[in-house]
Write an enzyme that holds these catalytic residues in place. Sequence first.
Site, PDB file in Angstrom:
ATOM      1  N   GLU A  45       0.834  -1.198   0.000  1.00  0.00           N
ATOM      2  CA  GLU A  45       0.000   0.000   0.000  1.00  0.00           C
ATOM      3  C   GLU A  45       0.875   1.257   0.000  1.00  0.00           C
ATOM      4  O   GLU A  45       1.866   1.333   0.724  1.00  0.00           O
ATOM      5  CB  GLU A  45      -0.900  -0.015   1.234  1.00  0.00           C
ATOM      6  CG  GLU A  45      -1.953   1.075   1.265  1.00  0.00           C
ATOM      7  CD  GLU A  45      -2.933   0.896   2.416  1.00  0.00           C
ATOM      8  OE1 GLU A  45      -3.960   1.595   2.425  1.00  0.00           O
ATOM      9  OE2 GLU A  45      -2.679   0.050   3.304  1.00  0.00           O
ATOM     10  N   LYS A 114      -9.247   3.652  -2.641  1.00  0.00           N
ATOM     11  CA  LYS A 114      -9.630   2.846  -1.485  1.00  0.00           C
ATOM     12  C   LYS A 114     -11.022   3.268  -1.016  1.00  0.00           C
ATOM     13  O   LYS A 114     -11.317   4.454  -0.899  1.00  0.00           O
ATOM     14  CB  LYS A 114      -8.606   3.027  -0.362  1.00  0.00           C
ATOM     15  CG  LYS A 114      -8.708   2.031   0.773  1.00  0.00           C
ATOM     16  CD  LYS A 114      -7.509   2.167   1.713  1.00  0.00           C
ATOM     17  CE  LYS A 114      -7.509   1.135   2.814  1.00  0.00           C
ATOM     18  NZ  LYS A 114      -6.315   1.250   3.690  1.00  0.00           N
ATOM     19  N   CYS A 175      -6.061  -3.410   1.694  1.00  0.00           N
ATOM     20  CA  CYS A 175      -5.784  -3.533   3.119  1.00  0.00           C
ATOM     21  C   CYS A 175      -7.046  -3.635   3.981  1.00  0.00           C
ATOM     22  O   CYS A 175      -7.638  -4.682   4.122  1.00  0.00           O
ATOM     23  CB  CYS A 175      -4.892  -2.377   3.580  1.00  0.00           C
ATOM     24  SG  CYS A 175      -4.116  -2.675   5.199  1.00  0.00           S
ATOM     25  N   LEU A 363      22.545  -0.428  31.614  1.00  0.00           N
ATOM     26  CA  LEU A 363      22.139  -1.740  32.119  1.00  0.00           C
ATOM     27  C   LEU A 363      21.949  -1.658  33.628  1.00  0.00           C
ATOM     28  O   LEU A 363      22.887  -1.326  34.353  1.00  0.00           O
ATOM     29  CB  LEU A 363      23.199  -2.793  31.801  1.00  0.00           C
ATOM     30  CG  LEU A 363      23.302  -3.305  30.362  1.00  0.00           C
ATOM     31  CD1 LEU A 363      24.374  -4.371  30.270  1.00  0.00           C
ATOM     32  CD2 LEU A 363      21.973  -3.845  29.869  1.00  0.00           C
ATOM     33  N   SER A 364      20.760  -1.974  34.095  1.00  0.00           N
ATOM     34  CA  SER A 364      20.475  -1.888  35.531  1.00  0.00           C
ATOM     35  C   SER A 364      20.716  -3.205  36.251  1.00  0.00           C
ATOM     36  O   SER A 364      20.737  -3.243  37.472  1.00  0.00           O
ATOM     37  CB  SER A 364      19.018  -1.475  35.738  1.00  0.00           C
ATOM     38  OG  SER A 364      18.150  -2.512  35.299  1.00  0.00           O
ATOM     39  N   GLY A 365      20.847  -4.280  35.482  1.00  0.00           N
ATOM     40  CA  GLY A 365      20.892  -5.591  36.101  1.00  0.00           C
ATOM     41  C   GLY A 365      19.516  -6.212  36.229  1.00  0.00           C
ATOM     42  O   GLY A 365      19.371  -7.331  36.718  1.00  0.00           O
ATOM     43  N   GLY A 366      18.480  -5.480  35.791  1.00  0.00           N
ATOM     44  CA  GLY A 366      17.105  -5.981  35.822  1.00  0.00           C
ATOM     45  C   GLY A 366      16.686  -6.539  34.484  1.00  0.00           C
ATOM     46  O   GLY A 366      17.398  -6.427  33.480  1.00  0.00           O
ATOM     47  N   ILE A 367      15.491  -7.084  34.445  1.00  0.00           N
ATOM     48  CA  ILE A 367      15.064  -7.842  33.265  1.00  0.00           C
ATOM     49  C   ILE A 367      14.696  -6.942  32.087  1.00  0.00           C
ATOM     50  O   ILE A 367      14.819  -7.345  30.923  1.00  0.00           O
ATOM     51  CB  ILE A 367      13.900  -8.791  33.632  1.00  0.00           C
ATOM     52  CG1 ILE A 367      13.834  -9.943  32.621  1.00  0.00           C
ATOM     53  CG2 ILE A 367      12.574  -8.026  33.711  1.00  0.00           C
ATOM     54  CD1 ILE A 367      13.015 -11.108  33.093  1.00  0.00           C
ATOM     55  N   ASP A 368      14.245  -5.702  32.331  1.00  0.00           N
ATOM     56  CA  ASP A 368      13.842  -4.838  31.225  1.00  0.00           C
ATOM     57  C   ASP A 368      15.039  -4.391  30.386  1.00  0.00           C
ATOM     58  O   ASP A 368      15.032  -4.511  29.158  1.00  0.00           O
ATOM     59  CB  ASP A 368      13.076  -3.617  31.752  1.00  0.00           C
ATOM     60  CG  ASP A 368      11.714  -3.995  32.311  1.00  0.00           C
ATOM     61  OD1 ASP A 368      11.134  -4.980  31.820  1.00  0.00           O
ATOM     62  OD2 ASP A 368      11.234  -3.324  33.229  1.00  0.00           O
TER      63      ASP A 368
END
Length: 719
Positions: A45, A114, A175, A363-368
């Site tokens: 498109e 369209k 679409c 980097l925080s050391g957390g998962i995010d």
Amino acid sequence: MGHLITLATCSLNQWALDFQGNLDRILSSIAIAKERGATLRVGPELEIPGYGCLDHFLEGDTVLHSWEVLAKILSSEETMGIVCDIGMPVVHKNVIYNCRVVVLDRKILLIRPKMWLANDGNYREHRYFTPWVKHRQWEDHYLPRIIQAVTKQTKVPFGDAVISTLDTCIGVELCEELFTPASPHILMGLDGVEIFTNSSGSHHELRKLYTRVELIKEATLKLGGIYLYANQQGCDGDRLYYDGSAMIAVNGRIVAQGSQFSLNDVEVVTATVDIEDVRAHRAKSSRSMQAASADRYHRIEVSFALTSGKFDHVRDEDMMGLIGTNILEVRYHSPEEEIALGPACWLWDYLRRSRTQGYFIPLSGGIDSCATAVIVYSMCRLVSEAARRGDTQVIADARRISGETEDSAYVPSDSREFANRIFHTCYMGTENSSTETRRRAKQLSEAIGSYHIDLNMDSVVTAVRSLFSFVTGVRPQFQSQGGSKAENLALQNIQARLRMVLAYLFAQLLPWVRGKSGGLLVLGSANVDESLRGYLTKYDCSSADINPIGGISKTDLKRFIAYAQTTFDMPVLSSFLSAVPTAELEPITATYVQSDEVDMGMTYDELSVFGRLRKVEKCGPYSTFTKLIHEWGSFLSPIQIADKVKLFFFEHARNRHKMTTLTPAYHAESYSPDDNRFDLRPFLYPSRFPWQFRKIDEIASVLPDRSQQGLGIDKTKTE
């Protein structure tokens, strides 16, 4: 053997307003289609200007340049001997339409506008275009002189018509029209159209492909016919990633499918089909009775046959599309694979098109932040895989990004080595940080190969705290040290905001430190649930240039990390999965360690439920409560559910102002809180919702408590 036709559809990595690049990719796709013997090619498109032009569609320049590109396409040899369905905006009688321009042998056969526009979620097509409301009607459209000079045509048909070749009939569907209850393909098919083209700009969302595939299959299952689905692929210049997966379906069965995620700029999908299979499928009495009374479409007659009667150019892989031979099993990625691939491809497009030298993330050391870093590593893996295949465009982009000269022989064949060149990570510790998070950050950086820095920022925090004390004469303290809640929150926030300041400092200067030029893009790592709840500091590390996980739930991120641990061979990721989510902004004591879910007053899984009810199921506070009474009533009392609902809506409302500053994020979740794009809501609320909450309390007080009935649950454990 019946009447064979080789058909081509494609996914193109078009870019808003990149007219030259878009032209090159369109011509390349047509050339590939012709090389494979195709006589019909359909593209995405609005492929000429790019789908994501937004308000640029209102500019005359965008329409002018689209005509200029079309003139070059028509002038080329590529469109000779092949019907091409091409997308661009067209102004007809001073009205802007989203159109398909069908061309053949330097002639325009039809301009088809369209009729049903996408106007919810991420889409605002009504803002730029007007739908064509004259169904099964057409008018003359007078061509601009630049086109007349090429086609020798003064006017062409414009409207809702179909194209009749010597051997079949072709209809166009755009679409959103596939997703409507009364799709155009139904009436077109009843009037004898056998081949349907669909040109889309359909974005990636986790678990969405199945819906798209089922609609494409259904379009020809009862009706019979051949369906060509084309889609944009890549980052078109904004938050969305268009995930390709071009397909060809015959009589309700998918016979060819392209990749859903790819670094390829051009991907063409072809199949050779037998048009007689469509006619045999339609030989049903009930279908024939409806077709006999169907409304008529105007047919544009073309002295051209899609079937050649020759088999010289039919490839073995295209013959697989024939009904009666092998039928393709549609490839669906798991949500974990989608997270590994979609945001990674989006990041690559953003990096190469922004012409910067890489990414930076604290980097925080957390998962995010871990998940964000692993997605960047996944991007490096895709780049190295493409380089090993000899993808010249990927190699050229990688050389430029990593600072190599034009005559360099560098090939980014090792993902960790390439990550070290373009990916920079930093652990910004304070006296409130733990040795565990510092260790995890360092081990993760080693596993992915990033250029890593480990620093303590206590001196900066102390300087700001001392400045405040010098100016005001008082020194704020943490709550654990006798301070108030206001002091405690302010001292947490200053740490978070200083990380953002340091992140941009290092992002601008690290290339210089390493003897290179340019700067880095700062990545954010706030997930969709934290953003929705407002559990973030305004202008902290949630403020960045782009955020690849901003539309992904915490629950899905944890599943992704578990997947990456095995797939990417990263044992270190197990320590992130077992760690308690914490911001580490308050002092750690013998009796207290800060916990995200305790601070929020709800779990991440509960946040995902609230998010879906609020956005997807369009529930306010009261209807959210009534739904959750049924879903959660077996393990929570009505009063407990009421308290959670009220807490969520209160926190969401009072933190809505933060949504206006959210970092542009990869869209992956149907309840994204992205302000003024996907989620249009005010940012100043009556946050205690006195009318709504009072009604919830009235109902909760009289409903029976089912949470203890026969389950033996200790009620205190759910509070």
